[in-house]
Enzyme design. Sequence first.
Site, PDB file in Angstrom:
ATOM      1  N   ASP A 305      13.535 -13.620  -1.479  1.00  0.00           N
ATOM      2  CA  ASP A 305      12.978 -14.104  -2.609  1.00  0.00           C
ATOM      3  C   ASP A 305      11.971 -13.721  -3.381  1.00  0.00           C
ATOM      4  OD1 ASP A 305      13.431 -15.775  -4.969  1.00  0.00           O
ATOM      5  OD2 ASP A 305      12.406 -17.625  -4.076  1.00  0.00           O
ATOM      6  N   MET A 646      17.036 -37.354 -13.801  1.00  0.00           N
ATOM      7  CA  MET A 646      18.059 -37.517 -12.773  1.00  0.00           C
ATOM      8  C   MET A 646      19.316 -37.979 -13.182  1.00  0.00           C
ATOM      9  SD  MET A 646      19.259 -37.608  -9.669  1.00  0.00           S
ATOM     10  CE  MET A 646      20.833 -38.216  -9.104  1.00  0.00           C
TER      11      MET A 646
HETATM   12 CA    CA Z   1      13.954 -17.066  -6.903  1.00  0.00          CA
END
Ligand code: CA
Length: 675
Positions: A305, A646
Site C-alpha cells: 500500500d 452508517m
Molecule cells: Ca491504499
Amino acid sequence: MIAVLRSAAAAGLVLLATACTPAPGNVDWANTGNGWEEAHYSPLDQINADNVGELGLAWYADLNTDRGQEATPLVVDGVLFNTEPWNITTAYDAVTGEQLWRYDPEVPLRFGRLACCDIVTRGAAYHDGKVIIGTLDGRLIALDAATGEEVWSTLTVDNSANYTITGAPRVSGDKVFIGNGGAELGVRGYVSAYDAGTGEMIWRWHTVPGNPADGFENAAMEMAAQTWSGEWWKAGGGGTVWDGISVDPELGLVYIGTGNGSPWVRKWRSPEGGDNLFLTSIVALDIETGEYRWHYQTVPGEEWDYTATQNMVLADIELDGEIRHVLMQAPKNGFYYVLDRETGELLSAETLAPISWASGIDMATGRPIENPEARYGTVPVMVSPGAGGVHNWNPMAFSPDTGLAYIPITETYMAYAAAENYEPGRGLGTAFSGHDDIRRQIAEYADANTRSWLAAWDPATQSERWRVPYPQKGSGGVLATGGNLVFQGTIGTTFAAYNATTGEKVWEMPVQNVPIAAPITYMVDGVQYIAVNAGWGGGLAHVERAAYSELHLGKPRLLVFRLGGTAELPPLPEESFVVPELAPPPPLTGSAEQVALGEQLYGANCAICHGNAARGGVKDLRHMAPDTHAAFSEIVLGGSRAANGMVSFADVLSEEESEAIHQYLIARANEDWGG
Ligand code: CA
C-alpha cells in the site's frame, strides 16, 4: 549543490494574478497547493518570525461533522471557500467569517461505505468565477462562486463500481483534472480532464491496463500490460489517482501520482510477478491530449500500500551547476525523490526515516534495492513503513526562500501477511489475523518504535536540517511562508508556527482539535490571514482510533488567524466531542461457529470503516454502548444511524449474519477489554 534560482511559487502567484487580477492589497490562495507548483508556500511576510507572537484568532466557523477535515480552503477576492465531509461547500467573507452561501451536493450516504479512509475531501479548485468540487460519489460539480448555485455537474465514474473522489481537482487553462479512489475495493484507476467551462470530458488516461480482449486504449496501456500476468483486470488493478496532481503550464505536462495495486498482494493480481505498471508511479501526461510522456515507478510490483499519490512539488533548482526543472515527492514508501520533470530522470533519492523494505535506490536503474524478506507470504512479516506510510496525504511544503521541504513524517511498522486464498473483488488478499504470537511481537515492537516528527529536509544534500518531534503520530499538513515561518497543526490539539530556518517553535495556540489538513495564508485589504481546518479523522483515526482515546476534542472548526486577532473559542466541553466513554462489554452468548462466521463477515463488510479485527475505525465497536448493543440489528439492517454515515447493510446481510457479526464484536470486546 542545489540553490534555488527563483521563487517558483511566486511565479505561480504572478500567473494567477494575471488570470484573476485581485484587488490591490489582496493576495489569493486559489489552488490547493497555492501556485501551480503545489509548494504550499506563499511569499506573504506580514506575519513573520519577529511578530508571530501577536497572532490571534480572527474568526472561526463550526464545521458540519466530527469526521476528518482534510481540506485546504481556497481564497479568491476576499471570499474563502471551504469543503467538508460529504462535500458540503461553504463560502465565507474571508475577513469577517460571515457565511455567504452553503451548498450540499447530497451525496447518497451509501458511498460512505466505499471510502477506505473516511468520508473526507481535500479541497476544491477555482476557475473563472466557479468553484469546482469532486464529490464522494464521483461527480465533478462547478458552482457559481458568487451564489453557490450549480453551473454544471458531470458524473466521472461508473457508480456500479467502487469509485470515490476525495482529492481536490486541479485547473490549468480551461481544463480541470480529477482522479478517484477505490484501489482497496477493486477499481481500475484513471485521471480525466474536463472542460472547466462546460464539464465535458476532454480526455481520460487509465493508470493500469484493462482486459487485452477489449483492446488497449493506447500504446502506454499495451506497454504496461507486458508487466502484468494472469487475469489482473478481474480485480481492477488499482493504481488510483486519489490525491496528488500537479500541472506544469510551462512544459505542457500534468503529473499524476498513482496508488497501490488492487488487491494488495501481488500474486493474487499478477501471479507471475512483474512490475505492474503504472502502480505507485509518477506519470507525466500531455496537458492537451492526455498522452503518456514519461513515468517513474517508485515501487515495482508494489504490495505494501505504498501509494505515490502524495503531493508533488515543482521547482526550478540548480544541480551541479545546471538549472533543472524538478519534481519532488515524499511518497508513503519513505524515500524523498527529486526527478527531472522534463524527462522523468531520477536525480536523487534518500530515506526520510528508518525503513526496512528497501536499503536504497540503485541510481543506475532507478529501482529500489529491495529487502527480499519484505515480500511476505502467509506468515506475518514486520515491514517498515506500514500502510500509513512515512508521509501520507498531509501535504508537505517547500520554501524557495530556505530551499527546504517541510514534511510531516512518521516512522511505522506493520505486520503484512497474505491470505490463504483470494476471490477477485473481495478484500485486499491479505490476512489481518492468525499467527497471534508473531502479531503480538510485531505490535509490541511497533508500539515501542513508532514516532513522528516535522522534518525540514534539504533536497540539495538529501539530508535533514532540523526536526520537531511529536509525542504521537497524527500531526497535520504544512504551510511555509515568506515570513520565514512554517505552520502545522499538532496531535497535541494545537496549531503551531516554527522558524523555517531553525525549527524553533515561535508560536502555539490550543485549538481543541487536531488540524490534520494543510493551512493556507492570504491577504485581504492589506491584512494577512492564516486559515486551517481543525477536525480529527481520516485514515489514521479510521484504523487506529483506539490509540487516540486520550484525545479530548472540541467541535471541528475552520480557524482563521491574524496579528492582533482577539476572537476566542467557546470553552472545551467536558465530554469529548468524538471519543465515547468506554463501557464494559456484555458477556458473550453466541457460539464459536457464530463468532467465526461473524469474523468472516466483519472482514468483508465492516473492517473498511471499523478497523481490522475491530481495532478502532470510525467508531470503535469494541466499545459499543448498551443502547447500541440493544439496537444492533436496527442499525446494521434497519439503517437507523444512516444520517451518521452508517447506512443499512440489508442488501448484503441477513438477520442471522448481522447477529453473527454482533457476537464476533462482543467476543472481540471481551478479548480486549481491560487489556
Ligand atoms: Ca491504499
